[in-house]
Design an enzyme around this catalytic site. Structure first.
Site, mmCIF file in Angstrom:
data_model
loop_
_atom_site.group_PDB
_atom_site.id
_atom_site.type_symbol
_atom_site.label_atom_id
_atom_site.label_comp_id
_atom_site.label_asym_id
_atom_site.label_seq_id
_atom_site.Cartn_x
_atom_site.Cartn_y
_atom_site.Cartn_z
ATOM 1 N N TRP A 100 5.320 -11.350 43.212
ATOM 2 C CA TRP A 100 4.167 -11.824 42.437
ATOM 3 C C TRP A 100 4.411 -11.761 40.936
ATOM 4 C CZ3 TRP A 100 1.260 -15.158 44.501
ATOM 5 C CH2 TRP A 100 0.959 -15.109 45.856
ATOM 6 N N ASP A 171 -1.780 -7.468 36.891
ATOM 7 C CA ASP A 171 -2.228 -8.135 38.109
ATOM 8 C C ASP A 171 -2.498 -7.040 39.141
ATOM 9 O OD1 ASP A 171 -2.598 -9.524 40.450
ATOM 10 O OD2 ASP A 171 -0.732 -10.686 40.328
ATOM 11 N N LYS A 195 -8.345 -9.865 48.638
ATOM 12 C CA LYS A 195 -7.713 -8.683 49.230
ATOM 13 C C LYS A 195 -8.717 -7.521 49.307
ATOM 14 C CE LYS A 195 -3.849 -11.138 48.353
ATOM 15 N NZ LYS A 195 -3.238 -11.822 47.225
#
Ligand SMILES: *Cc1c(COP(=O)(O)O)cnc(C)c1O
Length: 360
Positions: A100, A171, A195
């Site tokens: 990511w 993030d 999530k």
């Protein structure tokens, strides 16, 4: 009958919250209509978004000099939006610790001048860089990190030593609200909802006020943090249903005792899974250095990949789903977010032990 959903995202949500949503779907609080059908400018929805923000501020202890934005476009859109808003004609540093943060770094290159300040790709993203491996620019517009790498299962428990005056941008998509975080150590925190927060389609941005007002002139208004902050996230129609559902999740976490209590439960769940892996005599393996193993996403491989299909089939029989690992890593991945119960984790552990006893 609900199954145990170990998917990395969109992921399991608390059953009690979904039941409340079901009960309110056609008639929210006696208004005769559901949240999805309601004007975002009316007093009912205004109450919903303000309460969601207040509950989030209380949960995370967000200081008053930070703005909370409820945006769209997912965390991936933030990969571009962050440099558009914060770069300010300068350069930014990126630490790459998994799939990511690597994507975030690549996307930012479309927008402006960014530097790779450190990477653990050479070690298969199995650890975090140590201080001397980071080449940090003291003049950087910001330093970007991903504090939980959802695919590689690497979680940052200690933050890098950021040069004075450089805002840290994180993030936190896959572990926000999983434990208390000191928001004041960050310039900006962002997280896609699907999530630990709620439904896909909502992304949360928490930004320190002094970082507003720096957007490049080509930044579209819906992507401009300042414009969105000035309009209370409602320059245009916000993702109303997602904000409503996120608000219910925040209340649910508060009722559990807040993030310290949530963390305690997450530590216990993660320990059960890692202890099972480490106690399997090498039948299961997790490649991540012990001190940065993610409490939310546990990738593991079986000693013989030919057994993967049988493991997944037996899991499905026991109503355990979403365990197949990301294609770039292989093997399995158990995502054990806030809403995964200890009961679900125990069911997974029982399968793992039972399977290993028969196949090892
Ligand atoms: C899931 C995830 C993303 C991408 O989220 P989208 O909403 O699909 O854009 C980004 N970063 C992390 C850490 C993630 O887990």
């Amino acid at each position: 009958m609900r199954i145990f959903n170990f998917s990395a995202g969109p992921a399991v949500l608390p059953t009690a919250v979904l039941e409340q949503v079901r009960d309110e779907l056609l008639d929210w609080h006696g208004t005769g209509m559901g949240i999805m059908e309601m004007s975002h400018r009316g007093k009912d929805f205004s109450g919903v978004i303000h309460e969601a923000e207040a509950d989030l501020r209380a949960l995370m202890g967000i200081p008053s000099n930070y703005r909370v934005l409820f945006l769209q476009g997912g965390a991936t859109q933030q990969f571009a939006q962050i440099p558009m808003n914060l770069l300010d004609g300068r350069s930014a540093d990126y630490v790459v610790t998994g799939a990511w943060s690597k994507k975030a770094y690549k996307e930012a290159q479309h927008v402006g001048n960014v530097r790779l300040a450190g990477s653990t790709e050479g070690d298969g993203f199995s650890r975090l860089p140590v201080a001397h491996e980071l080449k940090l620019d003291p003049q950087a517009a910001y330093l970007h990190v991903c504090t939980n790498e959802t695919i590689h299962g690497v979680e940052m428990f200690d933050l890098p030593e950021v040069p004075v005056g450089v805002p840290l941008v994180a993030d936190m998509s896959s572990h926000i609200l999983s434990r208390p975080m000191d928001v004041s150590r960050y310039g900006l925190i962002y997280a896609g909802a699907q999530k630990n927060i709620g439904p896909a389609g909502l992304v949360l941005v928490i930004v320190r006020e002094d970082l507003l007002g720096k957007a490049s002139t080509i930044t579209p208004s819906v992507m401009n943090y300042t414009t969105m902050a000035d309009n209370g996230s409602m320059l245009n129609t916000p993702p109303t249903f997602g904000i409503y559902l996120a608000g219910l999740i925040f209340k649910n976490l508060k009722a559990q005792g807040g993030l310290a209590a949530v963390e305690e439960a997450n530590v216990a769940k993660a320990k059960r899974v890692y202890d099972t892996i480490d106690g399997s005599g090498g039948f299961y393996r997790n490649p991540v250095a012990v001190e940065c193993r993610s409490r939310m996403n546990v990738p593991f491989t079986l000693s013989d990949p030919a057994l993967d299909a049988a493991f997944l089939a037996e899991a499905a029989e026991r109503k355990l789903v979403g365990l197949k690992g990301h294609k770039s890593v292989g093997g399995m991945r158990a995502s054990i977010y806030n809403a995964m119960s200890l009961e679900g984790v125990e069911a997974l552990v029982a399968l793992m032990q039972d399977f290993a006893a028969r196949k090892a």
